[in-house]
Write an enzyme that holds these catalytic residues in place. Structure first.
Site, PDB file in Angstrom:
ATOM      1  N   GLU A   1      -0.119  -7.907 -10.619  1.00 41.37           N
ATOM      2  CA  GLU A   1      -1.076  -7.487  -9.591  1.00 41.37           C
ATOM      3  C   GLU A   1      -1.317  -8.617  -8.586  1.00 41.37           C
ATOM      4  OE1 GLU A   1      -5.804  -7.306  -9.044  1.00 41.37           O
ATOM      5  OE2 GLU A   1      -4.997  -7.237 -11.090  1.00 41.37           O
TER       6      GLU A   1
ATOM      7  N   ASP B   1      -0.296  -8.056  -4.655  1.00 39.37           N
ATOM      8  CA  ASP B   1      -1.265  -8.143  -3.560  1.00 39.37           C
ATOM      9  C   ASP B   1      -0.692  -8.959  -2.406  1.00 39.37           C
ATOM     10  OD1 ASP B   1      -4.170  -8.006  -2.515  1.00 39.37           O
ATOM     11  OD2 ASP B   1      -3.784 -10.158  -2.601  1.00 39.37           O
TER      12      ASP B   1
ATOM     13  N   ASN C   1      -5.063  -1.739  -9.249  1.00 36.19           N
ATOM     14  CA  ASN C   1      -4.348  -2.845  -9.888  1.00 36.19           C
ATOM     15  C   ASN C   1      -2.931  -2.452 -10.281  1.00 36.19           C
ATOM     16  OD1 ASN C   1      -6.706  -4.295  -9.636  1.00 36.19           O
ATOM     17  ND2 ASN C   1      -7.355  -3.993 -11.751  1.00 36.19           N
TER      18      ASN C   1
ATOM     19  N   GLU D   1      -0.622  -2.233  -7.145  1.00 35.35           N
ATOM     20  CA  GLU D   1      -0.190  -3.554  -6.689  1.00 35.35           C
ATOM     21  C   GLU D   1       0.809  -4.172  -7.659  1.00 35.35           C
ATOM     22  OE1 GLU D   1      -3.965  -5.119  -4.040  1.00 35.35           O
ATOM     23  OE2 GLU D   1      -4.002  -5.494  -6.196  1.00 35.35           O
TER      24      GLU D   1
END
Length: 227
Positions: A46, A50, A119, A122
């Site tokens: 995650e 991002d 989450n 990503e």
């Protein structure tokens, strides 16, 4: 839980390393489960996902919105990488059906928890990046975010700012937002917000207060334009 083959078809991408896909969909609650042998979950992916998402979206905006200044590009990017948009992409992929979690997390509403969906989305981006390359990841993100990127009206990206600018230009007081209703369990609440500018008011709903405020502002702007 549905088979990963369906998810790969939705992505138009087949993983070479299936372990990466499994890691991207493994909820942190599994680490406390005595039958779970692996210590990997989606948290590290995650973190990477991002950054990859922000890079790709920034490049897409830089290339496609040549007439927008840095400030407007930043507002649009903020919309495209916010929780609500990421969760809408996750919903398109029906990602909640693929997240691997403990029974306790599932009973607590984990499949509908927006944090889990954000989450995992990503983490999935990071897994694709590690399994392929930035070019492939770029193409997949551009496809998944296409309907949001096509919106070229700043009002739709940042309706609260647009409504504030309208109020100032019309010599009105700044918009006032008020939470008037909250429904549902804590992990899947629906909020209703009322926005008021002078004698105009409109409501909006969302799974987060900020989302409800944006939807209320967007609805009021559309009403003002049509009056």
């Amino acid at each position: 839980m549905e088979s990963f083959e369906k998810l790969e078809k939705l992505l138009s991408y087949s993983f070479k390393n299936k372990e990466l896909l499994i890691e991207a969909l493994s909820h942190p609650s599994l680490r406390q489960h005595h039958e779970y042998k692996d210590d990997k979950d989606y948290e590290r992916l995650e973190f990477l996902g991002d950054a990859v998402l922000n890079l790709v979206i920034t490049e897409i905006l830089f290339r496609n919105f040549a007439n927008y200044n840095e400030g407007n590009l930043a507002k649009i990017r903020s919309y495209l990488v916010c929780k609500e948009t990421i969760c809408m992409v996750g919903a398109k992929l029906t990602l909640k059906n693929y997240i691997i979690m403990t029974h306790g997390e599932e009973v607590a509403g984990g499949r509908d928890n927006l944090n889990n969906i954000e989450n995992a989305t990503e983490a999935l981006i990071a897994a694709i990046y590690l399994d392929s390359n930035i070019e492939t990841t770029h193409d997949i993100i551009e496809k998944l975010w296409a309907e949001f990127i096509k919106v070229q009206n700043l009002t739709d990206y940042d309706p609260k700012t647009a409504l504030q600018e309208w109020a100032q230009a019309s010599d009105h007081h700044l918009p006032i937002y008020r939470l008037i209703k909250r429904e549902g369990a804590s992990h899947s609440s629906t909020f209703t917000v009322l926005v008021k500018v002078k004698d105009y008011e409109q409501t909006g709903t969302g799974h987060a207060i900020k989302e409800a405020e944006k939807n209320a502002a967007r609805s009021l702007l559309h009403r003002l334009k049509n009056d």
